[in-house]
Design a protein around this motif. Structure first.
Motif, PDB file in Angstrom:
ATOM      1  N   PHE A  36       0.846  -1.178   0.000  1.00 49.53           N
ATOM      2  CA  PHE A  36       0.000   0.000   0.000  1.00 49.53           C
ATOM      3  C   PHE A  36       0.886   1.233   0.000  1.00 49.53           C
ATOM      4  N   LYS A  37       0.301   2.373  -0.305  1.00 49.80           N
ATOM      5  CA  LYS A  37       1.042   3.625  -0.178  1.00 49.80           C
ATOM      6  C   LYS A  37       1.472   3.748   1.270  1.00 49.80           C
ATOM      7  N   SER A  38       2.630   4.308   1.478  1.00 50.53           N
ATOM      8  CA  SER A  38       3.154   4.466   2.824  1.00 50.53           C
ATOM      9  C   SER A  38       2.168   5.244   3.681  1.00 50.53           C
ATOM     10  N   TYR A  39       1.858   4.694   4.855  1.00 50.08           N
ATOM     11  CA  TYR A  39       0.909   5.336   5.765  1.00 50.08           C
ATOM     12  C   TYR A  39       1.499   5.339   7.157  1.00 50.08           C
ATOM     13  N   ARG A  40       2.171   6.410   7.505  1.00 47.55           N
ATOM     14  CA  ARG A  40       2.760   6.592   8.830  1.00 47.55           C
ATOM     15  C   ARG A  40       2.360   7.970   9.353  1.00 47.55           C
ATOM     16  N   PRO A  41       1.101   8.141   9.748  1.00 45.46           N
ATOM     17  CA  PRO A  41       0.651   9.474  10.174  1.00 45.46           C
ATOM     18  C   PRO A  41       1.405  10.000  11.391  1.00 45.46           C
ATOM     19  N   ASP A  42       1.973   9.102  12.191  1.00 46.80           N
ATOM     20  CA  ASP A  42       2.712   9.530  13.366  1.00 46.80           C
ATOM     21  C   ASP A  42       4.061  10.153  13.016  1.00 46.80           C
ATOM     22  N   GLN A  43       4.458  10.087  11.748  1.00 50.07           N
ATOM     23  CA  GLN A  43       5.739  10.654  11.340  1.00 50.07           C
ATOM     24  C   GLN A  43       5.573  11.871  10.434  1.00 50.07           C
ATOM     25  N   THR A  44       4.372  12.426  10.381  1.00 52.79           N
ATOM     26  CA  THR A  44       4.155  13.631   9.588  1.00 52.79           C
ATOM     27  C   THR A  44       4.064  14.830  10.507  1.00 52.79           C
ATOM     28  N   ILE A  45       4.252  15.998   9.963  1.00 49.35           N
ATOM     29  CA  ILE A  45       4.156  17.227  10.738  1.00 49.35           C
ATOM     30  C   ILE A  45       2.751  17.397  11.303  1.00 49.35           C
ATOM     31  N   MET A  46       1.736  16.892  10.583  1.00 51.73           N
ATOM     32  CA  MET A  46       0.358  17.015  11.043  1.00 51.73           C
ATOM     33  C   MET A  46       0.136  16.243  12.343  1.00 51.73           C
ATOM     34  N   TRP A  47       0.895  15.204  12.561  1.00 50.90           N
ATOM     35  CA  TRP A  47       0.731  14.409  13.767  1.00 50.90           C
ATOM     36  C   TRP A  47       1.286  15.153  14.979  1.00 50.90           C
ATOM     37  N   GLN A  48       2.323  15.962  14.787  1.00 53.44           N
ATOM     38  CA  GLN A  48       2.964  16.658  15.887  1.00 53.44           C
ATOM     39  C   GLN A  48       2.134  17.846  16.376  1.00 53.44           C
ATOM     40  N   VAL A  49       1.602  18.638  15.474  1.00 59.66           N
ATOM     41  CA  VAL A  49       0.922  19.879  15.827  1.00 59.66           C
ATOM     42  C   VAL A  49      -0.436  19.663  16.491  1.00 59.66           C
ATOM     43  N   PRO A  50      -1.365  18.877  15.919  1.00 61.23           N
ATOM     44  CA  PRO A  50      -2.728  18.846  16.438  1.00 61.23           C
ATOM     45  C   PRO A  50      -2.902  18.279  17.839  1.00 61.23           C
ATOM     46  N   LYS A  51      -1.964  17.500  18.328  1.00 64.55           N
ATOM     47  CA  LYS A  51      -2.118  16.964  19.678  1.00 64.55           C
ATOM     48  C   LYS A  51      -2.265  18.112  20.680  1.00 64.55           C
ATOM     49  N   ASN A  52      -1.681  19.269  20.358  1.00 65.03           N
ATOM     50  CA  ASN A  52      -1.827  20.437  21.209  1.00 65.03           C
ATOM     51  C   ASN A  52      -3.081  21.226  20.861  1.00 65.03           C
ATOM     52  N   ILE A  53      -3.576  21.095  19.635  1.00 64.48           N
ATOM     53  CA  ILE A  53      -4.719  21.874  19.176  1.00 64.48           C
ATOM     54  C   ILE A  53      -6.032  21.165  19.491  1.00 64.48           C
ATOM     55  N   LEU A  54      -6.106  19.892  19.186  1.00 63.15           N
ATOM     56  CA  LEU A  54      -7.346  19.138  19.386  1.00 63.15           C
ATOM     57  C   LEU A  54      -7.365  18.517  20.778  1.00 63.15           C
ATOM     58  N   PRO A  55      -8.491  18.620  21.473  1.00 61.56           N
ATOM     59  CA  PRO A  55      -8.562  18.030  22.816  1.00 61.56           C
ATOM     60  C   PRO A  55      -8.467  16.509  22.764  1.00 61.56           C
ATOM     61  N   GLU A  56      -8.091  15.934  23.859  1.00 58.26           N
ATOM     62  CA  GLU A  56      -7.924  14.492  23.959  1.00 58.26           C
ATOM     63  C   GLU A  56      -9.230  13.738  23.696  1.00 58.26           C
ATOM     64  N   GLN A  57     -10.370  14.390  23.921  1.00 51.56           N
ATOM     65  CA  GLN A  57     -11.668  13.758  23.728  1.00 51.56           C
ATOM     66  C   GLN A  57     -12.224  13.983  22.324  1.00 51.56           C
ATOM     67  N   HIS A  58     -11.439  14.526  21.428  1.00 51.18           N
ATOM     68  CA  HIS A  58     -11.930  14.817  20.073  1.00 51.18           C
ATOM     69  C   HIS A  58     -12.291  13.519  19.353  1.00 51.18           C
ATOM     70  N   LEU A  59     -13.304  13.598  18.540  1.00 55.76           N
ATOM     71  CA  LEU A  59     -13.821  12.446  17.792  1.00 55.76           C
ATOM     72  C   LEU A  59     -12.739  11.739  16.971  1.00 55.76           C
ATOM     73  N   VAL A  60     -11.798  12.472  16.407  1.00 55.17           N
ATOM     74  CA  VAL A  60     -10.790  11.855  15.538  1.00 55.17           C
ATOM     75  C   VAL A  60      -9.969  10.805  16.288  1.00 55.17           C
ATOM     76  N   TRP A  61      -9.626  11.082  17.547  1.00 54.64           N
ATOM     77  CA  TRP A  61      -8.816  10.123  18.313  1.00 54.64           C
ATOM     78  C   TRP A  61      -9.632   8.867  18.606  1.00 54.64           C
ATOM     79  N   PHE A  62     -10.905   9.053  18.912  1.00 53.44           N
ATOM     80  CA  PHE A  62     -11.786   7.931  19.187  1.00 53.44           C
ATOM     81  C   PHE A  62     -11.949   7.039  17.961  1.00 53.44           C
ATOM     82  N   VAL A  63     -12.211   7.637  16.807  1.00 51.15           N
ATOM     83  CA  VAL A  63     -12.414   6.859  15.569  1.00 51.15           C
ATOM     84  C   VAL A  63     -11.146   6.094  15.217  1.00 51.15           C
TER      85      VAL A  63
END
Length: 162
Positions: A36-63
């Motif tokens: 498959f296409k490489s899928y490592r979201p934990d190694q992108t810049i997007m993974w680093q920034v939003p943990k501070n922006i989105l609350p821990e209870q945000h729907l994205v983390w749950f899904v």
């Protein structure tokens, strides 16, 4: 009996008392069988920034946590066929997570979902800042419709166990 997935209301009902541990290694366990296409979201810049922006209870983390615990073998079986030509497909776990999150946020159009991968921070987190086009999203949904119905049953079972 028809069950309609109604976004935030269902999320709130499922989230009550549902604690699911995050999988330590987000790399797909089925990548050995199909590339498959490489899928490592934990190694992108997007993974680093939003943990501070989105609350821990945000729907994205749950899904993301829920999809990590689903049995995707029915979807993956469709990738064992084919002639091997063309670009590698997107990670099915990522595509499924994107669809579920977008359905929860009342985005059902493949074109709207594609646009969300550019504009919406949670969708960028899900995709690892990749951008599947609308036809790829629509084809994934169409080819896996029966599997998606079964996966919804798995989600309900998971919620019941929690």
């Amino acid at each position: 009996m028809e069950i309609k997935f109604t976004g935030q209301v269902v999320f709130e009902q499922l989230a009550l008392g549902l604690e699911i541990e995050e999988v330590a290694n987000p790399q797909s366990p089925w990548s050995v069988r199909k590339t498959f296409k490489s899928y490592r979201p934990d190694q992108t810049i997007m993974w680093q920034v939003p943990k501070n922006i989105l609350p821990e209870q945000h729907l994205v983390w749950f899904v993301r946590k829920v999809v990590a615990h689903l049995d995707l073998s029915e979807i993956l079986s469709g990738y064992r066929t084919g002639d091997g030509r063309g670009q590698p497909p997107y990670d099915p776990g990522m595509m499924l997570t994107l669809l579920i999150y977008c359905y929860c946020t009342e985005r059902e159009s493949a074109r709207d979902i594609e646009q969300a991968t550019y504009d919406d921070i949670p969708c960028k987190i899900i995709t690892g800042d990749q951008h599947p086009d609308y036809s790829t999203i629509a084809n994934f949904r169409k080819e896996n419709l029966a599997a998606l119905e079964n996966l919804f049953g798995q989600v309900l079972t998971l919620a019941q166990e929690a």
